[in-house]
Motif scaffolding. Structure first.
Motif, short mmCIF file in Angstrom:
data_model
loop_
_atom_site.label_atom_id
_atom_site.label_comp_id
_atom_site.label_asym_id
_atom_site.label_seq_id
_atom_site.Cartn_x
_atom_site.Cartn_y
_atom_site.Cartn_z
N GLY A 114 -34.98 7.73 2.63
CA GLY A 114 -34.29 7.58 3.90
C GLY A 114 -32.96 8.32 3.94
N ILE A 115 -32.91 9.42 4.70
CA ILE A 115 -31.65 10.16 4.84
C ILE A 115 -30.74 9.52 5.89
CG2 ILE A 115 -32.66 12.37 4.16
CD1 ILE A 115 -32.68 13.13 7.17
N ASN A 116 -31.25 8.52 6.62
CA ASN A 116 -30.52 7.97 7.77
C ASN A 116 -30.14 6.51 7.60
OD1 ASN A 116 -33.32 7.31 7.89
ND2 ASN A 116 -33.14 6.85 10.07
N VAL A 117 -30.20 5.98 6.39
CA VAL A 117 -29.85 4.58 6.13
C VAL A 117 -28.63 4.56 5.21
CG1 VAL A 117 -30.65 2.35 5.29
CG2 VAL A 117 -32.29 3.95 6.32
N TYR A 118 -27.55 3.95 5.71
CA TYR A 118 -26.28 3.96 4.98
C TYR A 118 -25.81 2.54 4.71
CZ TYR A 118 -26.05 8.78 6.71
OH TYR A 118 -26.30 10.10 7.01
N ALA A 119 -25.23 2.34 3.55
CA ALA A 119 -24.49 1.11 3.28
C ALA A 119 -23.20 1.14 4.11
CB ALA A 119 -24.16 0.99 1.80
N SER A 120 -22.60 -0.01 4.29
CA SER A 120 -21.41 -0.09 5.16
C SER A 120 -20.28 0.78 4.67
CB SER A 120 -20.94 -1.54 5.28
OG SER A 120 -20.71 -2.10 4.00
N GLU A 121 -20.27 1.10 3.37
CA GLU A 121 -19.21 1.97 2.83
C GLU A 121 -19.48 3.44 3.12
OE1 GLU A 121 -21.00 -0.19 1.04
OE2 GLU A 121 -19.57 -1.84 0.71
N GLY A 122 -20.64 3.76 3.67
CA GLY A 122 -20.93 5.12 4.06
C GLY A 122 -21.85 5.88 3.13
N GLN A 123 -22.16 5.33 1.96
CA GLN A 123 -23.05 6.04 1.03
C GLN A 123 -24.51 5.76 1.40
OE1 GLN A 123 -21.32 3.31 0.29
NE2 GLN A 123 -22.21 2.13 -1.40
N ALA A 140 -40.59 19.89 -1.03
CA ALA A 140 -39.60 18.83 -0.78
C ALA A 140 -40.15 17.89 0.28
CB ALA A 140 -38.29 19.44 -0.31
N VAL A 141 -39.95 16.59 0.07
CA VAL A 141 -40.35 15.56 1.03
C VAL A 141 -39.11 14.78 1.41
CG1 VAL A 141 -41.88 13.63 1.51
CG2 VAL A 141 -42.60 15.42 -0.09
N ILE A 142 -38.69 14.92 2.65
CA ILE A 142 -37.49 14.26 3.18
C ILE A 142 -37.93 13.03 3.97
CG2 ILE A 142 -35.49 14.51 4.69
CD1 ILE A 142 -35.64 17.54 4.16
N GLY A 143 -37.24 11.90 3.77
CA GLY A 143 -37.63 10.66 4.43
C GLY A 143 -36.67 10.22 5.51
N ILE A 144 -37.23 9.72 6.61
CA ILE A 144 -36.44 9.10 7.68
C ILE A 144 -37.05 7.73 7.97
CG2 ILE A 144 -35.84 9.19 10.13
CD1 ILE A 144 -35.59 12.15 9.95
N CYS A 145 -36.23 6.68 7.89
CA CYS A 145 -36.69 5.34 8.26
C CYS A 145 -36.47 5.12 9.76
CB CYS A 145 -35.93 4.28 7.45
SG CYS A 145 -36.35 4.29 5.68
N SER A 146 -37.08 4.07 10.30
CA SER A 146 -37.00 3.81 11.73
C SER A 146 -35.55 3.67 12.17
CB SER A 146 -37.76 2.52 12.07
OG SER A 146 -37.54 2.16 13.41
N ASN A 147 -35.23 4.32 13.29
CA ASN A 147 -33.84 4.27 13.77
C ASN A 147 -33.51 2.99 14.52
OD1 ASN A 147 -35.45 4.92 16.05
ND2 ASN A 147 -33.76 5.96 17.05
N ILE A 148 -34.49 2.08 14.72
CA ILE A 148 -34.22 0.86 15.50
C ILE A 148 -33.94 -0.35 14.62
CG2 ILE A 148 -35.69 1.73 17.35
CD1 ILE A 148 -37.73 -0.45 16.61
N LEU A 161 -25.92 -2.61 6.74
CA LEU A 161 -26.43 -1.25 6.84
C LEU A 161 -26.09 -0.62 8.19
CD1 LEU A 161 -30.05 -1.60 5.38
CD2 LEU A 161 -27.96 -0.95 4.17
N ILE A 162 -26.07 0.69 8.20
CA ILE A 162 -25.96 1.48 9.43
C ILE A 162 -27.12 2.47 9.41
CG2 ILE A 162 -24.57 3.12 10.75
CD1 ILE A 162 -22.10 1.87 9.31
#
Length: 475
Positions: A114-123, A140-148, A161-162
């Motif tokens: 998941g390139i789009n899931v962040y801990a509250s500290e931003g990492q 290369a296999v890049i992952g994106i989790c659901s944005n909702i 999380l953000i």
């Protein structure tokens, strides 16, 4: 070189074969389909035909049936590890909280990306991508989790999380993996079919998109510019097999088959035994018949569904409410006409929450439905943030789907009377996806669950043959 990709998405924890709807021209035919044992056999056959095979899971794997919900996803881990996927992404997989998802991730022999899931500290919370090498071709296999996950799902899913939609991050990671020598770039995405098409129409550099979330049965790949996009239905009823002919480190041609996982597929004995152990505690529920249905119950319609009509009729009957609401869930395998078991009811709603009632004003109902219609039919795919239209009982709404945000509803009737903005309506509902927590007053969680309400209703009203005049209609 020929590269094979085995792909499935949105299995929702259905370990065993189950009823599935197959569309045959104007008819809907029910067949037995799915089951991880057959899926494993199909993937093994693909591997035997071509050692250069990669396998991926599009997510919604750890939630949807009682064994995975009760174990917080852990019951299915041995099955997944035996199959040996290369990577996965997720959505409902966050249902037990971020810490449990990390725990599940540690138990898998492949990563959740998941390139789009962040801990509250931003990492970054998850690994962003993997790079695998097949006959000197780096993929290369890049992952994106659901944005909702942090927008429409219960708060526990994303605590701390953000989650973004991934549009800003994706070009940076395409550049990063290419700087590390990637010859081909795959996107494993749980944002959804419309969302992936929009994203890929503006972002170059993705060779293959493995899409999930929206349960589309794609019998042919969708081409978005130069990207090959596939999605494979739901519940493990289909497996996607994409074959790529690669030379000079580029895809020269491709072939694709959406394979029905039906009874013609031989199961694997060892996997059968593994699944039987997991399912043993639930055999009594599968054997306990609570009633009969005279109609097919499913969730394959966007505006309303026969399965949720039954759910809402049952909770309205139990509460004497004016209205009833539930979420427009996409998961939940069909129940054919005939006996209905307690297991079937848990498949409808495995969380089995309490039935709740509250008071909603007419204006709140209007606003809630307008918001839900926008989240379902927004002209901007990235603002489509739900499953199907919210399920409702006791009202008729005259709508224009094509109208802009806030202007889709032309008129609403509660029973035979036009909705009054200041009127108070007693409403039954299940989960905060049925009625958001910021709406209504005097909410009470009743001392019985949805499955208990369904059981009681079917015991009184079998065979179930719904009165169509009771069913919510969008016109």
């Amino acid at each position: 070189m020929k590269l094979s990709i085995a792909y499935l998405n949105d299995v929702h924890g259905y370990l065993e074969p189950h009823p599935e709807v197959f569309f045959e021209a104007e008819k809907r035919e029910i067949k037995t389909a799915g089951g991880y044992s057959r899926i494993y056999s199909l993937i093994n056959n693909i591997r035997k035909q071509n050692p250069n095979t990669l396998a991926f899971d599009g997510g919604d794997t750890f939630h949807g049936t009682l064994p995975v919900v009760k174990s917080k996803g852990e019951a299915i881990i041995p099955v997944l590890n035996k199959i040996g996927f290369n990577a996965m992404v997720g959505h409902w997989d966050f249902a037990y909280g971020p810490d449990q998802l990390l725990n599940l991730n540690r138990q898998l022999n492949y990563p959740v990306l998941g390139i789009n899931v962040y801990a509250s500290e931003g990492q970054l919370f998850l690994k962003p991508y993997i790079i695998v090498e097949v006959e000197k071709i780096k993929i290369a296999v890049i992952g994106i989790c659901s944005n909702i996950i942090d927008k429409t799902m219960p708060e526990r899913f994303s605590e701390g999380l953000i989650i973004t939609e991934g549009t800003e991050e994706l070009p940076k990671y395409i550049e990063e993996v290419k700087s590390k020598g990637a010859d081909l770039v795959f996107l494993l995405s749980h944002n959804g079919y419309p969302q992936d098409i929009k994203m890929l129409s503006g972002i170059k550099g993705i060779d293959v998109c493995l899409s999930a979330h929206t349960h589309n049965r794609l019998f042919e790949p969708t081409m978005v510019n130069d990207t090959i996009l596939i999605q494979c239905g739901c519940h493990g009823s289909f497996l996607g097999h994409l074959q790529l002919e690669i030379s000079e480190k580029r895809i020269q041609s491709h072939q694709y088959e959406l394979i029905p996982v039906t009874e013609s597929v031989e199961s694997d004995k060892e996997m059968d035994e593994m699944i039987a152990v997991i399912m043993k505690p639930y055999q009594d529920l599968q054997a306990e018949i609570v009633g009969q249905t005279g109609v097919l119950l499913d969730r394959y319609n966007t505006l309303n569904s026969s399965m949720d009509d039954l759910l809402l009729i049952a909770i309205m009957d139990a509460t004497s409410a004016d209205l009833a609401f539930s979420n427009g869930w996409r998961y939940g395998v069909p129940i054919p006409p005939g006996p209905v078991s307690k297991w079937d009811l848990f498949n409808m709603i495995p969380m089995n929450p309490p039935v709740s009632v509250l008071e909603l004003t007419g204006q709140e109902i209007f606003n809630m439905l307008e918001e839900n219609l926008e989240r379902t039919f927004s002209a901007d795919p990235m603002k489509q943030m739900g499953g199907y239209v919210k399920r409702c009982l006791g009202l008729t709404a005259y709508i224009r789907i094509e109208n802009p945000k806030g202007h889709r509803i032309q008129d609403i009737y509660i029973g035979k009377e036009r909705l009054k903005p200041d009127e108070i309506y007693k409403s039954a509902f299940v989960t905060q996806q049925g009625v958001p927590a910021n709406l209504g007053a005097n909410q009470i969680d009743l001392p019985f669950t949805v499955v208990e309400a369904l059981t009681h209703f079917l015991q009184k009203n079998s065979p179930y043959n719904p009165d169509k005049s009771l069913v919510f209609s969008l016109i």
